[in-house]
Structures are given as C-alpha cells and as structure tokens.
Design an enzyme around this catalytic site. Structure first.
Site, PDB file in Angstrom:
ATOM      1  CE  LYS A  89      -2.136  -1.284   3.821  1.00 37.36           C
ATOM      2  NZ  LYS A  89      -1.564  -2.617   4.093  1.00 37.36           N
TER       3      LYS A  89
ATOM      4  NE  ARG B 216      -5.092  -1.590   9.173  1.00 33.69           N
ATOM      5  CZ  ARG B 216      -3.943  -1.129   8.695  1.00 33.69           C
ATOM      6  NH1 ARG B 216      -3.822   0.110   8.314  1.00 33.69           N
ATOM      7  NH2 ARG B 216      -2.913  -1.925   8.589  1.00 33.69           N
TER       8      ARG B 216
ATOM      9  NE  ARG C  71       8.080  -3.528   6.500  1.00 35.40           N
ATOM     10  CZ  ARG C  71       6.848  -3.055   6.495  1.00 35.40           C
ATOM     11  NH1 ARG C  71       6.512  -2.137   5.627  1.00 35.40           N
ATOM     12  NH2 ARG C  71       5.949  -3.502   7.337  1.00 35.40           N
TER      13      ARG C  71
ATOM     14  NE  ARG D  62       6.122  -1.239  10.157  1.00 37.16           N
ATOM     15  CZ  ARG D  62       5.049  -1.060   9.387  1.00 37.16           C
ATOM     16  NH1 ARG D  62       5.150  -0.315   8.303  1.00 37.16           N
ATOM     17  NH2 ARG D  62       3.910  -1.631   9.678  1.00 37.16           N
TER      18      ARG D  62
ATOM     19  NE  ARG E 147       1.375  -5.696  10.661  1.00 40.86           N
ATOM     20  CZ  ARG E 147       2.585  -5.590  10.092  1.00 40.86           C
ATOM     21  NH1 ARG E 147       3.617  -6.226  10.606  1.00 40.86           N
ATOM     22  NH2 ARG E 147       2.734  -4.853   9.027  1.00 40.86           N
TER      23      ARG E 147
HETATM   24  P1  AP5 Z   1       4.679  -1.595   1.965  1.00 43.56           P
HETATM   25  O1  AP5 Z   1       4.539  -0.715   0.775  1.00 43.56           O
HETATM   26  O2  AP5 Z   1       5.190  -0.970   3.233  1.00 43.56           O
HETATM   27  O3  AP5 Z   1       3.314  -2.351   2.249  1.00 43.56           O
HETATM   28  P2  AP5 Z   1       2.108  -1.909   3.144  1.00 43.56           P
HETATM   29  O4  AP5 Z   1       0.910  -2.612   2.629  1.00 43.56           O
HETATM   30  O5  AP5 Z   1       2.051  -0.413   3.251  1.00 43.56           O
HETATM   31  O6  AP5 Z   1       2.626  -2.600   4.498  1.00 43.56           O
HETATM   32  P3  AP5 Z   1       2.546  -2.165   6.000  1.00 43.56           P
HETATM   33  O7  AP5 Z   1       3.301  -3.196   6.762  1.00 43.56           O
HETATM   34  O8  AP5 Z   1       2.933  -0.737   6.214  1.00 43.56           O
HETATM   35  O9  AP5 Z   1       1.004  -2.347   6.211  1.00 43.56           O
HETATM   36  P4  AP5 Z   1       0.200  -2.540   7.509  1.00 43.56           P
HETATM   37  O10 AP5 Z   1      -1.181  -2.388   7.034  1.00 43.56           O
HETATM   38  O11 AP5 Z   1       0.479  -3.765   8.282  1.00 43.56           O
HETATM   39  O12 AP5 Z   1       0.796  -1.435   8.448  1.00 43.56           O
HETATM   40  P5  AP5 Z   1       0.396   0.090   8.732  1.00 43.56           P
HETATM   41  O13 AP5 Z   1       1.656   0.860   8.787  1.00 43.56           O
HETATM   42  O14 AP5 Z   1      -0.675   0.561   7.845  1.00 43.56           O
HETATM   43  O15 AP5 Z   1       5.588  -2.836   1.547  1.00 43.56           O
HETATM   44  C1  AP5 Z   1       5.955  -3.817   2.489  1.00 43.56           C
HETATM   45  C2  AP5 Z   1       7.314  -4.438   2.064  1.00 43.56           C
HETATM   46  O16 AP5 Z   1       7.144  -5.147   0.844  1.00 43.56           O
HETATM   47  C3  AP5 Z   1       8.394  -3.384   1.814  1.00 43.56           C
HETATM   48  O17 AP5 Z   1       9.609  -3.902   2.235  1.00 43.56           O
HETATM   49  C4  AP5 Z   1       8.351  -3.199   0.277  1.00 43.56           C
HETATM   50  O18 AP5 Z   1       9.593  -2.788  -0.224  1.00 43.56           O
HETATM   51  C5  AP5 Z   1       7.971  -4.594  -0.190  1.00 43.56           C
HETATM   52  N1  AP5 Z   1       7.177  -4.598  -1.427  1.00 43.56           N
HETATM   53  C6  AP5 Z   1       6.159  -3.755  -1.758  1.00 43.56           C
HETATM   54  N2  AP5 Z   1       5.652  -4.092  -2.962  1.00 43.56           N
HETATM   55  C7  AP5 Z   1       6.348  -5.186  -3.385  1.00 43.56           C
HETATM   56  C8  AP5 Z   1       6.304  -6.002  -4.561  1.00 43.56           C
HETATM   57  N3  AP5 Z   1       5.408  -5.765  -5.536  1.00 43.56           N
HETATM   58  N4  AP5 Z   1       7.172  -7.020  -4.654  1.00 43.56           N
HETATM   59  C9  AP5 Z   1       8.091  -7.273  -3.665  1.00 43.56           C
HETATM   60  N5  AP5 Z   1       8.197  -6.526  -2.550  1.00 43.56           N
HETATM   61  C10 AP5 Z   1       7.331  -5.497  -2.408  1.00 43.56           C
HETATM   62  O19 AP5 Z   1      -0.217  -0.075  10.196  1.00 43.56           O
HETATM   63  C11 AP5 Z   1       0.561  -0.486  11.291  1.00 43.56           C
HETATM   64  C12 AP5 Z   1      -0.325  -0.651  12.512  1.00 43.56           C
HETATM   65  O20 AP5 Z   1      -0.959   0.606  12.839  1.00 43.56           O
HETATM   66  C13 AP5 Z   1      -1.505  -1.630  12.344  1.00 43.56           C
HETATM   67  O21 AP5 Z   1      -1.120  -2.963  12.622  1.00 43.56           O
HETATM   68  C14 AP5 Z   1      -2.498  -1.081  13.380  1.00 43.56           C
HETATM   69  O22 AP5 Z   1      -2.146  -1.467  14.696  1.00 43.56           O
HETATM   70  C15 AP5 Z   1      -2.302   0.423  13.263  1.00 43.56           C
HETATM   71  N6  AP5 Z   1      -3.220   1.062  12.286  1.00 43.56           N
HETATM   72  C16 AP5 Z   1      -2.875   1.680  11.134  1.00 43.56           C
HETATM   73  N7  AP5 Z   1      -3.965   2.145  10.493  1.00 43.56           N
HETATM   74  C17 AP5 Z   1      -5.038   1.808  11.253  1.00 43.56           C
HETATM   75  C18 AP5 Z   1      -6.451   1.981  11.133  1.00 43.56           C
HETATM   76  N8  AP5 Z   1      -6.976   2.599  10.065  1.00 43.56           N
HETATM   77  N9  AP5 Z   1      -7.243   1.481  12.094  1.00 43.56           N
HETATM   78  C19 AP5 Z   1      -6.731   0.855  13.198  1.00 43.56           C
HETATM   79  N10 AP5 Z   1      -5.411   0.648  13.363  1.00 43.56           N
HETATM   80  C20 AP5 Z   1      -4.562   1.114  12.428  1.00 43.56           C
END
Ligand code: AP5
Length: 351
Positions: free
Chosen positions: A11, A83, A122, A124, A135
């Site tokens: 994303k 979400r 990755r 994190r 997750r």
């Molecule tokens: P990346 O682009 O970072 O993917 P992403 O979908 O953004 O992954 P996230 O881990 O950030 O998503 P998430 O939903 O778990 O976490 P968020 O920060 O939103 O890519 C991931 C990896 O893959 C990278 O290394 C990239 O280089 C690689 N990659 C990308 N595309 C690729 C491809 N095509 N091929 C190969 N490799 C690729 O949320 C974190 C936490 O915050 C949640 O767990 C929750 O506790 C909280 N939170 C956030 N938003 C909310 C909400 N709306 N409601 C409630 N809690 C929330």
C-alpha cells in the site's frame, strides 16, 4: 482514493507511485501513528499498546485523527484507512460533509505466505512472524468484510499484486486512469464457458435487455459508459455469450479464472528457472565431455558431450516455452483484471 490490502501488500509503495502520477496527499494512518508513538503523545501511547500486538487501534481514535487531515486536503490517497466497517461508515460521513466523492478503492491482492516472507525480510518493529500472522488474521476478520461496503458502491478494483513493484504500479495507475475517465474495465479475455455455473441473481441477459433503463435512471458510471460505447467490445461479447448466466456466476467464474492464471504465472516462472538449470548443467557436461576427448576416455567423452548437448537443448527449450506461456497467462490476467468487480458492481446496482 483508498489503497487497501493485507499488511505488506504494498500500500505504502504503491501510494508513492499514485502520488507521482496523479498528485494528492498521501495519508498513511500507520505512518501517522508511528510518528505519534515516536513523539510520545497521548494518542501515541494509547496506540502503541495495540500496534505492538498487531491489533487495530480503536476506531474512535483513528476517526478523530483522520478528520482534520482530510479537511485540509483537496485530494488524497488513503493508505491503511479505513480498516473496519465503522471506519468505512465514518469516512463516508466525512466525505459527504466535505463534498468529495471517492474515485476508487484499490485492493492489492497478495497471498498470506508471500506477505510473511516479504515482511520478515523488511524487519520493522511489528514485522516479527507472530505479529505479522496476527495482523493477517485481523485483516481477514475485520478489514476484508468492510470491502462489501465499497463493492455495493461499485468502487472496488482488485489488483493481482504479487508481481514486481512496477508491474503492480502499471495495473494500479491504468485502472485509476480508466476510473477517472469513467471507462469500464476491459474484458480482454473471454472467461471459458466451463467456469460459469448458475447461482441466484440477475441474469446477464436481463442486464443486457434492461441496461438502457438503468442508464435513464442515472446509474453512473458503468451503465452510462456502456451507453456511450466506452465499454469494450469484449465485455459486451462476454455478457452476450452467456445471457443465461447470472452476474454472481460470471463474477465467480472471473475470480476462478484469475486465480488459475495467477497460478499459471507462478508455475511457468518456476519451470523457466528449472529449464535454465537443466540447460546450464547440460552446457557444463558438454564442455566437460569435450575435455575428456583424449586417449582412452574419448568414447566416454563423446557420450558425455552428446548427453550434455541434449540436456542443454531440452533445458533451454523448456525454459523458452515457459517464458512464452507465462506471457500469455500475464496477458489473460491483464484482460481480466477488474472483471469481477465490474460484474459485482452491476449486480449491486441492479439489486
Ligand atoms: P509496503 O509498501 O510498506 O506495504 P504496506 O501494505 O504499506 O505494508 P505495512 O506493513 O505498512 O502495512 P500494515 O497495514 O500492516 O501497516 P500500517 O503501517 O498501515 O511494503 C511492504 C514491504 O514489501 C516493503 O519492504 C516493500 O519494499 C515490499 N514490497 C512492496 N511491494 C512489493 C512487490 N510488488 N514485490 C516485492 N516486494 C514489495 O499499520 C501499522 C499498525 O498501525 C496496524 O497494525 C495497526 O495497529 C495500526 N493502524 C494503522 N492504520 C489503522 C487503522 N486505520 N485502524 C486501526 N489501526 C490502524
């Protein structure tokens, strides 16, 4: 627009590409929360407890956090929000107040095991295997059911997102461009009839017969795109070929065919590598056989050379064959991408 998908589906990565292509503010609730945690704010302290466990931060905290930020932007790319169903409903209310419609909800479709591998690499803080799996569980139980809310509005675009970053980006931006122009997805490839089974719902034939009425009743954008001749000929052909099939059956067939084609790409990719390895071993045997062409070993050397040559030709041939087949599967995927959502959105509109 909204980018939705399991954790690690890309994303954040795709949001950057969309921003470069179309502009708009990138709002990532995950990033905003991590910043709050870093600054040690009250919100950050509350959110951290949930984030560490891979759980969703409570809806009211998220909605409060997003509201002001949306009000300050003309257009936005929402990454990781909404979400849950309450968040989706909250977003609808905010957008109505702001008078800003959604263009699309882009769903990045990636298999769970691919996700686990990607995120472990990755590394994190919340990328430990047990937290990643939690997750994923939260995504399937709370976020996936939310998609029905947007499918009813005809907004969801599913993108097969296991390809390279640039391949996925091309699909995402193509579909967004078409959405902005009000053009329906292309059904470049006909779904094989054997996939279509009956199920309760609106008949494709009824849809064809009544489409003008729905346009007249103002059901934009897809029915009007049909009327304006913007729906591709192959889309019309598909529905005309299966007038007795119901829309849910066609949507299910499109999904099944898409999954088969995805599997085809993966198998061909594996075979291509295997063919390359056999070819390389054959090449090595050919050279080794050549070196053995001396004295008493010359007979053995010739046999090794011949065997090596056969393996080289077979391996390279197999590899090239799979490369060509993989391109065909990829083309079919491109043609079908968006199909199921298109059919489901018609179904939702027609009731
Ligand atoms: P990346 O682009 O970072 O993917 P992403 O979908 O953004 O992954 P996230 O881990 O950030 O998503 P998430 O939903 O778990 O976490 P968020 O920060 O939103 O890519 C991931 C990896 O893959 C990278 O290394 C990239 O280089 C690689 N990659 C990308 N595309 C690729 C491809 N095509 N091929 C190969 N490799 C690729 O949320 C974190 C936490 O915050 C949640 O767990 C929750 O506790 C909280 N939170 C956030 N938003 C909310 C909400 N709306 N409601 C409630 N809690 C929330």
């Amino acid at each position: 627009m909204i980018l939705v998908g399991p954790p690690g589906s890309g994303k954040g990565t795709q949001a950057d590409g969309v921003k470069d292509e179309f502009g708009g503010a990138h709002l990532s609730t995950g990033e905003i929360l991590r910043e709050q945690v870093k600054q040690g704010t009250e919100l950050g302290k509350q959110a951290e407890v949930y984030m560490k466990q891979g759980l969703l931060v409570p809806d009211e905290l998220i909605l409060g956090m997003v509201k002001d930020r949306l009000a300050n932007e003309d257009s936005f790319i929402l990454d990781g929000f909404p979400r849950s169903i309450p968040q989706a409903e909250g977003l609808d209310r905010m957008l109505t107040e702001l008078g800003r419609p959604l263009t699309a909800v882009t769903l990045l479709d990636v298999d769970d095991e691919v996700i686990v591998k990607r995120l472990k690499e990755r590394g994190r803080e919340d990328d430990k295997e047990e937290v990643i799996r939690e997750r994923l569980k939260v995504y399937h139980s709370q976020t996936e059911p939310m998609l029905a809310h947007f499918r009813k509005q005809g907004l969801v675009e599913s993108i097969p997102a296991e390809g390279s970053v640039s391949e996925v980006q091309a699909l995402v931006t193509d579909r967004l461009q078409d959405r902005r122009a009000g053009v329906a997805p292309s059904l470049g490839t006909a779904i094989p009839a054997s996939y279509v089974q009956s199920a309760p719902g609106v008949l494709a034939g009824d849809l064809l017969a009544s489409i003008d009425g729905h346009v007249a009743a103002g059901n934009a954008p897809y029915p009007s795109a049909w009327d304006a001749g913007e729906v591709t000929a192959s889309t019309k052909a598909l529905l005309s070929q299966h007038p007795q099939a119901t829309l849910p059956a066609l949507a299910g067939a499109a999904k099944a065919f898409t999954l088969d084609e995805l599997e085809g790409v993966k198998t061909c990719a594996r075979n291509e590598v295997a063919g390359g390895v056999v070819g390389a071993l054959g090449g090595a045997a050919f050279v080794a056989g050549g070196l053995m062409q001396t004295g008493a070993l010359s007979g053995v050397g010739s046999a090794v050379m011949l065997g090596g040559l056969a393996a080289l030709v077979a391996g390279v041939g197999f590899s090239v064959y799979n490369q060509v087949a993989m391109e065909e599967h990829r083309a079919n995927l491109q043609g079908l991408e968006g199909t199921r959502d298109l059919l489901e959105s018609w179904q939702a509109r027609l009731g």
